[in-house]
Design a protein around this motif. Structure first.
Motif, PDB file in Angstrom:
ATOM      1  N   HIS A   1      20.675  -9.559  18.612  1.00 41.40           N
ATOM      2  CA  HIS A   1      19.770  -8.736  18.574  1.00 41.40           C
ATOM      3  C   HIS A   1      19.002  -8.304  20.172  1.00 41.40           C
ATOM      4  CE1 HIS A   1      15.380  -7.861  18.612  1.00 41.40           C
ATOM      5  NE2 HIS A   1      15.171  -7.501  17.367  1.00 41.40           N
ATOM      6  N   LYS A   2      19.368  -9.420  20.810  1.00 34.52           N
ATOM      7  CA  LYS A   2      19.208  -9.164  22.513  1.00 34.52           C
ATOM      8  C   LYS A   2      20.114  -8.169  23.033  1.00 34.52           C
ATOM      9  CE  LYS A   2      18.099 -12.201  26.589  1.00 34.52           C
ATOM     10  NZ  LYS A   2      18.199 -13.575  27.029  1.00 34.52           N
ATOM     11  N   ALA A   3      21.265  -8.285  22.637  1.00 36.47           N
ATOM     12  CA  ALA A   3      22.410  -7.613  23.209  1.00 36.47           C
ATOM     13  C   ALA A   3      22.194  -5.743  22.992  1.00 36.47           C
ATOM     14  CB  ALA A   3      23.640  -7.797  22.526  1.00 36.47           C
ATOM     15  N   VAL A   4      21.551  -5.630  21.762  1.00 40.28           N
ATOM     16  CA  VAL A   4      21.750  -4.003  21.242  1.00 40.28           C
ATOM     17  C   VAL A   4      19.921  -3.654  21.050  1.00 40.28           C
ATOM     18  CG1 VAL A   4      23.755  -4.301  20.193  1.00 40.28           C
ATOM     19  CG2 VAL A   4      21.723  -4.805  18.777  1.00 40.28           C
ATOM     20  N   THR A   5      18.964  -4.683  21.269  1.00 42.63           N
ATOM     21  CA  THR A   5      17.756  -4.426  21.042  1.00 42.63           C
ATOM     22  C   THR A   5      17.236  -3.131  20.055  1.00 42.63           C
ATOM     23  OG1 THR A   5      17.862  -2.714  22.937  1.00 42.63           O
ATOM     24  CG2 THR A   5      17.017  -5.211  23.494  1.00 42.63           C
ATOM     25  N   PRO A   6      17.564  -3.415  18.608  1.00 39.25           N
ATOM     26  CA  PRO A   6      17.288  -2.796  17.714  1.00 39.25           C
ATOM     27  C   PRO A   6      15.926  -2.172  17.493  1.00 39.25           C
ATOM     28  CG  PRO A   6      17.434  -4.836  16.942  1.00 39.25           C
ATOM     29  CD  PRO A   6      17.855  -4.753  18.137  1.00 39.25           C
ATOM     30  N   VAL A   7      15.708  -1.085  17.130  1.00 42.84           N
ATOM     31  CA  VAL A   7      14.425  -0.309  16.877  1.00 42.84           C
ATOM     32  C   VAL A   7      14.033  -0.994  15.481  1.00 42.84           C
ATOM     33  CG1 VAL A   7      14.475   1.594  18.294  1.00 42.84           C
ATOM     34  CG2 VAL A   7      15.270   1.828  16.084  1.00 42.84           C
TER      35      VAL A   7
ATOM     36  N   GLU B   1       0.789  -1.120  -0.052  1.00 43.99           N
ATOM     37  CA  GLU B   1      -0.025  -0.043   0.031  1.00 43.99           C
ATOM     38  C   GLU B   1       0.678   1.082   0.010  1.00 43.99           C
ATOM     39  OE1 GLU B   1      -3.221   0.098   2.586  1.00 43.99           O
ATOM     40  OE2 GLU B   1      -3.909  -1.963   2.287  1.00 43.99           O
ATOM     41  N   GLU B   2       1.597   1.467   1.020  1.00 46.48           N
ATOM     42  CA  GLU B   2       2.529   2.731   0.903  1.00 46.48           C
ATOM     43  C   GLU B   2       3.701   2.681   1.611  1.00 46.48           C
ATOM     44  OE1 GLU B   2       0.994   4.569   5.320  1.00 46.48           O
ATOM     45  OE2 GLU B   2      -0.417   5.150   3.582  1.00 46.48           O
ATOM     46  N   ASN B   3       4.591   3.583   1.324  1.00 42.95           N
ATOM     47  CA  ASN B   3       6.187   3.373   1.856  1.00 42.95           C
ATOM     48  C   ASN B   3       6.048   3.391   3.378  1.00 42.95           C
ATOM     49  OD1 ASN B   3       8.630   5.641   2.561  1.00 42.95           O
ATOM     50  ND2 ASN B   3       9.075   3.643   1.436  1.00 42.95           N
ATOM     51  N   ASP B   4       6.695   2.490   3.834  1.00 39.74           N
ATOM     52  CA  ASP B   4       6.927   2.155   5.315  1.00 39.74           C
ATOM     53  C   ASP B   4       8.206   2.600   5.434  1.00 39.74           C
ATOM     54  OD1 ASP B   4       6.631   1.327   7.949  1.00 39.74           O
ATOM     55  OD2 ASP B   4       5.399  -0.382   7.242  1.00 39.74           O
ATOM     56  N   ALA B   5       8.620   4.124   6.379  1.00 37.97           N
ATOM     57  CA  ALA B   5       9.582   4.576   6.559  1.00 37.97           C
ATOM     58  C   ALA B   5      10.513   3.854   7.741  1.00 37.97           C
ATOM     59  CB  ALA B   5       9.362   5.958   6.427  1.00 37.97           C
ATOM     60  N   LEU B   6      11.522   4.010   8.007  1.00 32.53           N
ATOM     61  CA  LEU B   6      12.245   3.536   9.078  1.00 32.53           C
ATOM     62  C   LEU B   6      11.637   4.277  10.419  1.00 32.53           C
ATOM     63  CD1 LEU B   6      16.068   3.493   8.161  1.00 32.53           C
ATOM     64  CD2 LEU B   6      14.492   1.645   8.287  1.00 32.53           C
ATOM     65  N   ASP B   7      11.648   3.699  11.549  1.00 35.80           N
ATOM     66  CA  ASP B   7      10.984   4.471  12.554  1.00 35.80           C
ATOM     67  C   ASP B   7      12.058   4.597  13.574  1.00 35.80           C
ATOM     68  OD1 ASP B   7       9.641   5.218  14.693  1.00 35.80           O
ATOM     69  OD2 ASP B   7       8.597   3.393  15.129  1.00 35.80           O
ATOM     70  N   LEU B   8      12.824   5.816  13.409  1.00 35.31           N
ATOM     71  CA  LEU B   8      13.695   6.131  14.249  1.00 35.31           C
ATOM     72  C   LEU B   8      13.458   6.907  15.482  1.00 35.31           C
ATOM     73  CD1 LEU B   8      16.553   6.687  11.479  1.00 35.31           C
ATOM     74  CD2 LEU B   8      16.111   4.689  12.455  1.00 35.31           C
ATOM     75  N   ALA B   9      12.370   7.211  15.812  1.00 38.47           N
ATOM     76  CA  ALA B   9      11.718   7.908  17.065  1.00 38.47           C
ATOM     77  C   ALA B   9      12.087   7.380  18.100  1.00 38.47           C
ATOM     78  CB  ALA B   9      10.263   8.238  16.686  1.00 38.47           C
ATOM     79  N   ALA B  10      13.382   7.054  18.477  1.00 38.20           N
ATOM     80  CA  ALA B  10      13.506   6.241  19.787  1.00 38.20           C
ATOM     81  C   ALA B  10      14.617   7.191  20.539  1.00 38.20           C
ATOM     82  CB  ALA B  10      14.255   5.022  19.597  1.00 38.20           C
ATOM     83  N   LYS B  11      14.767   6.745  22.076  1.00 34.47           N
ATOM     84  CA  LYS B  11      16.092   7.624  22.524  1.00 34.47           C
ATOM     85  C   LYS B  11      17.305   7.446  21.604  1.00 34.47           C
ATOM     86  CE  LYS B  11      18.262   8.121  26.885  1.00 34.47           C
ATOM     87  NZ  LYS B  11      18.589   7.515  28.197  1.00 34.47           N
ATOM     88  N   PRO B  12      18.249   8.233  21.092  1.00 32.19           N
ATOM     89  CA  PRO B  12      19.372   8.108  20.494  1.00 32.19           C
ATOM     90  C   PRO B  12      20.208   7.393  21.421  1.00 32.19           C
ATOM     91  CG  PRO B  12      18.773  10.398  20.238  1.00 32.19           C
ATOM     92  CD  PRO B  12      17.839   9.977  21.371  1.00 32.19           C
TER      93      PRO B  12
END
Length: 456
Positions: A209-215, A88-99
């Motif tokens: 994945h567990k070590a860095v818990t990516p967004v 349906e539409e472009n799904d952009a990266l969700d980077l709205a997390a604490k840097p």
């Protein structure tokens, strides 16, 4: 990408255009052709079945049967369903997390993870204005670590050092700690791959994945593996909480089956397409635009965005002022125009995005591929400034010198000069009242003929 599928679907849909009435029989025949086109494009069978069923159901409804232009209505349904299949539409990266927002890239060996990491770093730096750190956790392939370091230098982002004798989890944690202390916005983690899926690979990537818990956890897959791409995506999806897919090497994939299968099989969106080897060759995936391209309708929005980003406005304005003052279009200008076209993905890339020109792209590529563009630029570079300004002075002995200097033949120099004269005529045409409209009519509906200067 999609060249074969686009040709087949455009032919099938083209036979319906302008029909005042559609019958059950010609809808059935058209859908049979669409089904064959999708299967030949290596689209997964469950996807084909569901797609055809959806189109058939809508095609037999009042939406088409009572339409004043039933052929166009059916084409719109096919486009809508293609968009639906791809997300349906472009799904952009969700980077709205604490840097720092951590993005993990996973996939098989050879899928293009390391290159995609660098491309994504460039994309986030240039378009999203993020401060990016990259790290390689591929301890099994020291060349991958060095490759990422080299690419990081090229795209202008910081590389976190790692070595083959370190533990992948420790590398990732140390990189994350460094990213926090140095106030990075995004950390991109390049993981190790294998030639095929095995438990060791999955265990390691799960620990990382567990070590860095990516967004964002992005699965990188080679589009040319077709249905296998979708099946591999499913295996990674079962092992990891994937958030999206990067489909690589799409410039070499004429079928496009992976793009139409992955979303359906994994339920995860394709977020980016790798469209070439350069670090700039990464495009956000827009299902509606891709569906338009598949049906030969072009992709004007992507073309406009590319022109905004890549075309040198000052050069374009300089040429415009020069022509308005009545000064001639010379070989220096011709060279500049060819270089601008190359920035937009070359002749083929440009044609794919122009409405009505998609089916012509192969014809054009055959007559003017990007290697030939580079040869023409080399020929012009071998000329003196005076020869570029006044091509009429180029006689036989000058042609031989130019050919020798550019590593080409005299015939190629002659061909360039002929093409240049055609382009000069086109520029004169554009200066006249209504000239631009006439030229666009040639581009859009010239009965398959290329306009002067394009028939390289």
């Amino acid at each position: 990408m999609f060249d074969n599928l686009s040709g087949r679907l455009s032919d099938a849909m083209g036979r319906l255009r302008g029909k005042g009435r559609l019958t059950e029989d010609n809808i059935k025949d058209t859908l049979r052709e669409v089904r064959m086109a999708l299967l030949e494009a290596d689209v997964a069978l469950p996807v084909v079945r569901e797609f055809i069923a959806q189109v058939r159901e809508r095609a037999m409804g009042a939406e088409v049967m009572k339409s004043l232009t039933p052929g166009q209505a059916l084409i719109k349904i096919v486009k809508d369903e293609l968009v639906q299949v791809m997300g349906e539409e472009n799904d952009a990266l969700d980077l709205a997390a604490k840097p720092p927002a951590v993005v993990l890239l996973a996939g098989l060996q050879g899928s293009g993870k390391t290159t995609s990491t660098a491309k994504l770093a460039r994309y986030l730096t240039e378009r999203e204005k993020k401060k990016v750190l990259v790290v390689s956790c591929d301890i099994y392939r020291p060349a991958a670590i060095e490759q990422l370091r080299t690419l990081a230098d090229e795209v202008g982002v910081e590389w976190f050092p790692s070595a083959a004798d370190q533990d992948p989890e420790r590398i990732a944690r140390a990189a994350l700690d460094h990213a926090r202390k140095q106030f990075f916005d995004v950390l991109l983690v390049d993981t190790a791959g294998r030639l095929h899926i095995d438990q060791d690979l999955m265990d390691e990537v799960q620990r990382l994945h567990k070590a860095v818990t990516p967004v964002e956890t992005l699965f990188v897959v080679d589009s040319m593996t077709g249905q296998d791409a979708a099946n591999t995506a499913r295996a990674f999806h079962d092992a990891l909480p994937l958030t999206g897919v990067i489909l690589t090497k799409t410039d070499g994939d004429a079928r496009g089956g992976a793009a139409l299968s992955i979303r359906h099989i994994t339920g995860k969106p394709i977020k980016f397409l790798g469209v070439g080897e350069k670090t700039t060759a990464l495009e956000p995936f827009h299902p509606d635009r891709v569906a338009s391209r598949i049906l030969g309708m072009g992709d004007v929005l992507s073309l406009v965005e590319e022109v905004e980003r890549k075309v040198d406005r000052s050069e374009a304005e300089k040429l415009s002022k020069k022509l308005k003052k009545g000064k001639g279009f010379d070989l220096e200008d011709f060279k500049s125009q060819m270089e601008q076209v190359n920035k937009l993905g070359g002749i083929g890339g440009l044609m794919d995005k122009m409405p009505g020109m998609g089916n012509m792209s192969e014809q054009v590529k055959g007559r003017m591929d990007d290697k030939q563009v580079r040869r023409l630029v080399a020929i012009i570079n071998s000329m003196t400034p005076d020869e570029r300004r006044r091509p009429d002075i180029i006689n036989g002995s000058r042609k031989r010198r130019i050919a020798q200097g550019s590593g080409t033949q005299v015939q190629e120099v002659n061909r360039l000069l002929k093409q240049f004269k055609q382009m000069q005529k086109m520029m004169k045409q554009m200066k006249k009242k209504g000239g631009m409209q006439r030229m666009m009519r040639q581009l859009g509906g010239g009965g398959g003929q290329l306009p002067p200067g394009m028939g390289f």
